[in-house]
Design an enzyme around this catalytic site. Structure first.
Site, PDB file in Angstrom:
ATOM      1  CD  GLU A 199      -2.204   1.159   3.342  1.00 21.34           C
ATOM      2  OE1 GLU A 199      -1.873   0.872   3.671  1.00 21.34           O
ATOM      3  OE2 GLU A 199      -3.465   1.414   3.185  1.00 21.34           O
ATOM      4  CE  LYS A 216      -6.517   1.609   3.795  1.00 15.14           C
ATOM      5  NZ  LYS A 216      -5.661   1.959   4.523  1.00 15.14           N
ATOM      6  CB  CYS A 242      -3.917  -1.813   4.866  1.00 14.40           C
ATOM      7  SG  CYS A 242      -3.097  -1.306   6.225  1.00 14.40           S
TER       8      CYS A 242
HETATM    9  N1  CDT Z   1      -3.155   1.889   6.020  1.00 17.37           N
HETATM   10  C1  CDT Z   1      -3.649   1.122   7.497  1.00 17.37           C
HETATM   11  O1  CDT Z   1      -5.501   0.956   7.030  1.00 17.37           O
HETATM   12  N2  CDT Z   1      -3.358   0.882   8.650  1.00 17.37           N
HETATM   13  C2  CDT Z   1      -4.042  -0.082   9.641  1.00 17.37           C
HETATM   14  C3  CDT Z   1      -3.378   0.775  10.749  1.00 17.37           C
HETATM   15  C4  CDT Z   1      -5.023   1.189  11.353  1.00 17.37           C
HETATM   16  S1  CDT Z   1      -4.496   1.917  13.483  1.00 17.37           S
HETATM   17  C5  CDT Z   1      -5.033   2.813  13.147  1.00 17.37           C
HETATM   18  C6  CDT Z   1      -4.591  -1.066   9.637  1.00 17.37           C
HETATM   19  O2  CDT Z   1      -5.740  -1.432   9.572  1.00 17.37           O
HETATM   20  O3  CDT Z   1      -2.799  -1.559  10.225  1.00 17.37           O
END
Ligand code: CDT
Length: 314
Positions: free
Chosen positions: A47, A127, A172
């Protein structure tokens, strides 16, 4: 005859604020070449692969924010990656930040594309589950401003026929939501690609690091098994200007088992020859959707976002 596709997850180590796009693209090309040398036909990058994970920084100046975004794909810096992949005949998946002019306005998304062996973009996903917050939180060690910098994706969870199979993409935080995988599963997805930037430290709750990794894999393994699909997940890992990101890039079989996993928190290629038919027995037995799904009882999932506990009682 089984359909095998050798797929690589190209984990990316830290990308610092000072690192320019050209240097990152050189690293991506090196990973692509390493994966190809090992026989991979498809390479999954992470990502927002072209820059540091900038949503951790509060920025008030729109020009400063927009410097992290791509206006075109391929663009001046990414063309070399497309060219090399096409020369090698390797497909790839790439996440980046997108600035688009649509309907007379500027829009910003967190997308990923699927590029086929001939260098053509055959799928694009923006996303949907944007985590974090939109407002500045000066009292925490870093921000998570995806809700400020990006719009919620408007392309849905799509699967495409490409690379000899039915391919899906999510990004993600999407991997933590069973709805993501089920909507892809309902399209018969055989391989889900995703990239992630997951901070090692949870600013909202004092959570042990081992749980960050456990939860990372838990949702993807469940999503793989419950939909009879491969999942290929590529992390951004290590300390970006002192901000830790978990690694743990992995390839998960439709059985839910992790068959390959990154060892480092740096640039690293892992690969596996995925039998795209392996999920068939799961799709036709325990998770035969046509036979066993009871959609008349699933209405709350699309009618309601938050929790509404039952009334009355003690
Ligand atoms: N980039 C991304 O989506 N990261 C999230 C972090 C969540 S904490 C605010 C994840 O789900 O890994």
């Amino acid at each position: 005859m089984a359909r095998y596709l050798k797929v690589a997850a190209a984990q990316l180590g830290p990308v610092h604020l000072a690192d320019d796009r050209a240097s990152v693209v050189r690293r991506l090309i090196a990973l692509l070449c390493e994966a190809h040398a090992g026989g991979a036909e498809l390479v999954v990058f992470t990502e927002l692969a072209l820059t540091t994970f900038f949503p951790r920084y509060w920025m008030g100046d729109q020009a400063e924010i927009d410097a992290f975004f791509e206006r075109r794909m391929p663009g001046p810096e990414t063309q070399a990656l497309f060219d090399e992949a096409k020369r090698l005949g390797v497909g790839f998946h790439l996440g980046y930040a997108e600035l688009a002019r649509e309907g007379g306005r500027t829009r910003r998304f967190n997308p990923a594309i699927l590029v086929d062996r001939g260098g053509e973009i055959v799928g694009k996903y923006r996303k949907i589950h944007l985590p974090g917050h939109a407002e500045h939180r000066p009292n925490v060690p870093f921000q998570h401003l995806e809700k400020r910098y990006f719009e919620v994706g408007d392309l849905g969870f799509r699967a495409w026929r490409a690379m000899g199979g039915i391919m899906g993409v999510c990004i993600c935080n999407d991997r933590r939501w069973p709805e993501t995988f089920r909507v892809l599963g309902l399209q018969g997805v055989e391989l889900v690609m995703l990239g992630y930037n997951t901070p090692s430290f949870n600013v909202a709750h004092d959570e042990p690091v081992h749980l960050r990794m456990f939860h990372n894999h838990l949702g993807m393994q469940a999503g793989a098994y419950q939909n009879g699909t491969w999942v290929v997940a590529a992390a951004k890992a290590g300390e970006e200007d002192g901000h830790g990101l978990i690694g743990g890039s992995c390839i998960i079989a439709p059985t839910g088992e992790i068959v390959a996993r990154a060892l480092s928190e740096d640039d690293e290629v892992i690969a596996y020859a995925c039998d795209l038919d392996l999920g068939d027995y799961i799709k036709s037995t325990i998770f035969n959707f046509e036979q066993h799904r009871r959609i008349e009882h699933y209405g709350l999932i699309t009618r309601q976002t938050g929790v509404v506990p039952p009334e009355g009682g003690e």
